[in-house]
Write a protein that holds these residues in place. Sequence first.
Motif, PDB file in Angstrom:
ATOM      1  N   VAL A  23      45.364  16.523  32.013  1.00 52.30           N
ATOM      2  CA  VAL A  23      45.902  15.266  31.498  1.00 52.30           C
ATOM      3  C   VAL A  23      46.015  15.303  29.978  1.00 52.30           C
ATOM      4  CG1 VAL A  23      45.490  12.781  31.298  1.00 52.30           C
ATOM      5  CG2 VAL A  23      45.062  13.942  33.471  1.00 52.30           C
ATOM      6  N   ALA A  27      49.513  15.005  28.141  1.00 51.75           N
ATOM      7  CA  ALA A  27      49.728  13.907  27.203  1.00 51.75           C
ATOM      8  C   ALA A  27      50.157  14.434  25.839  1.00 51.75           C
ATOM      9  CB  ALA A  27      48.450  13.075  27.075  1.00 51.75           C
ATOM     10  N   PRO A  32      52.310  13.038  30.909  1.00 54.28           N
ATOM     11  CA  PRO A  32      52.142  13.507  32.293  1.00 54.28           C
ATOM     12  C   PRO A  32      53.418  13.318  33.093  1.00 54.28           C
ATOM     13  CG  PRO A  32      50.254  12.199  31.597  1.00 54.28           C
ATOM     14  CD  PRO A  32      51.294  12.036  30.531  1.00 54.28           C
ATOM     15  N   THR A  36      51.899  17.241  37.016  1.00 51.92           N
ATOM     16  CA  THR A  36      50.523  17.074  36.545  1.00 51.92           C
ATOM     17  C   THR A  36      49.487  17.079  37.666  1.00 51.92           C
ATOM     18  OG1 THR A  36      51.312  15.877  34.586  1.00 51.92           O
ATOM     19  CG2 THR A  36      48.982  15.630  35.164  1.00 51.92           C
ATOM     20  N   ALA A 248      43.866  12.169  25.089  1.00 54.65           N
ATOM     21  CA  ALA A 248      44.993  11.516  25.767  1.00 54.65           C
ATOM     22  C   ALA A 248      45.358  10.203  25.087  1.00 54.65           C
ATOM     23  CB  ALA A 248      44.648  11.277  27.240  1.00 54.65           C
ATOM     24  N   PHE A 253      48.618   7.671  25.411  1.00 49.35           N
ATOM     25  CA  PHE A 253      48.571   7.370  26.833  1.00 49.35           C
ATOM     26  C   PHE A 253      47.212   6.771  27.195  1.00 49.35           C
ATOM     27  CE2 PHE A 253      51.758  10.623  26.276  1.00 49.35           C
ATOM     28  CZ  PHE A 253      52.806  10.174  27.081  1.00 49.35           C
ATOM     29  N   TYR A 256      46.066   6.650  31.052  1.00 50.02           N
ATOM     30  CA  TYR A 256      45.565   7.932  31.552  1.00 50.02           C
ATOM     31  C   TYR A 256      44.198   8.245  30.944  1.00 50.02           C
ATOM     32  CZ  TYR A 256      50.065   9.062  33.702  1.00 50.02           C
ATOM     33  OH  TYR A 256      51.186   9.053  34.506  1.00 50.02           O
TER      34      TYR A 256
END
Length: 277
Positions: A23, A27, A32, A36, A248, A253, A256
């Motif tokens: 992830v 990112a 993603p 992923t 991330a 993101f 996530y």
Amino acid sequence: MRLRDLAELVRAPAALSVPGDTVAGAAAGGGPGRSTPGLAAASVCLYWGGMAANDWADREVDARERPRRPIPSGRVRPSHALLTAAGLTAAGVGLAALAGGRRALAVAVPLAGAVWAYDVRAKNTAAGPATMAACRGLDVLLGASGGRMRQAVPAALTVAAHTYTVTVLSRREVEGATPALPLTTLAGTVAVAAAAARKGPGALLAAWYAAGYGLAQARAAADPSPERLRAAVGAGITDLPTLQAALAARAGFPAYATAVALAAPLGRRLARKVSPT
């Protein structure tokens, strides 16, 4: 072999620290995508395969130092451990190819090679920590293979630096160490957290990482016994998702990042049943 013996052989709970590599890489590489989940599954297989290969390669040393582990205790045959390691490695490479095509395969093959090189050759040499760090760095780049991998290099280096500190500590978790070792790795952890931090959720997650892993190292510095060092190594594994989450979040993101961070408390709970080290 029994399911519990297999779980102990591959350090099953520690695999919760693996999808975050994918992830974080995805990112940092643009976000993603469809590949992923498959790449995360590939990473888990490669990690589990590496753990099984580690115990197979260390079976004679473990017979002296860790006789309760699956192979020296007689619960798992060496040949079964080797077959498990080879099968999981092949599954990981295959899943990477299916999920991400040639670009993912171009990362998965050297990643698998680095894992096996560490287990059977480099682990007890001066190159051991750097080799293990390279494994984690490549795992982050595997997650970015569906996007812009060059952009993910800083995230890969950050996770690699963290892994270096954990590996250095793990080399002394049987004999113990002097306070200088955990103090040195603690300084590295502070630098890693600073590299991952950013305003907002990323800064909070980086602080969570530094507090969890850092506290365990501070305790080891106060009492650098094998037990405290093993606890610090375990914290380095189970708290890694908070670092991955910070990366991330830094890439933009946060949703996530939140999902990845939740693996940390779950990993700590599962580590009470099956050791991650």
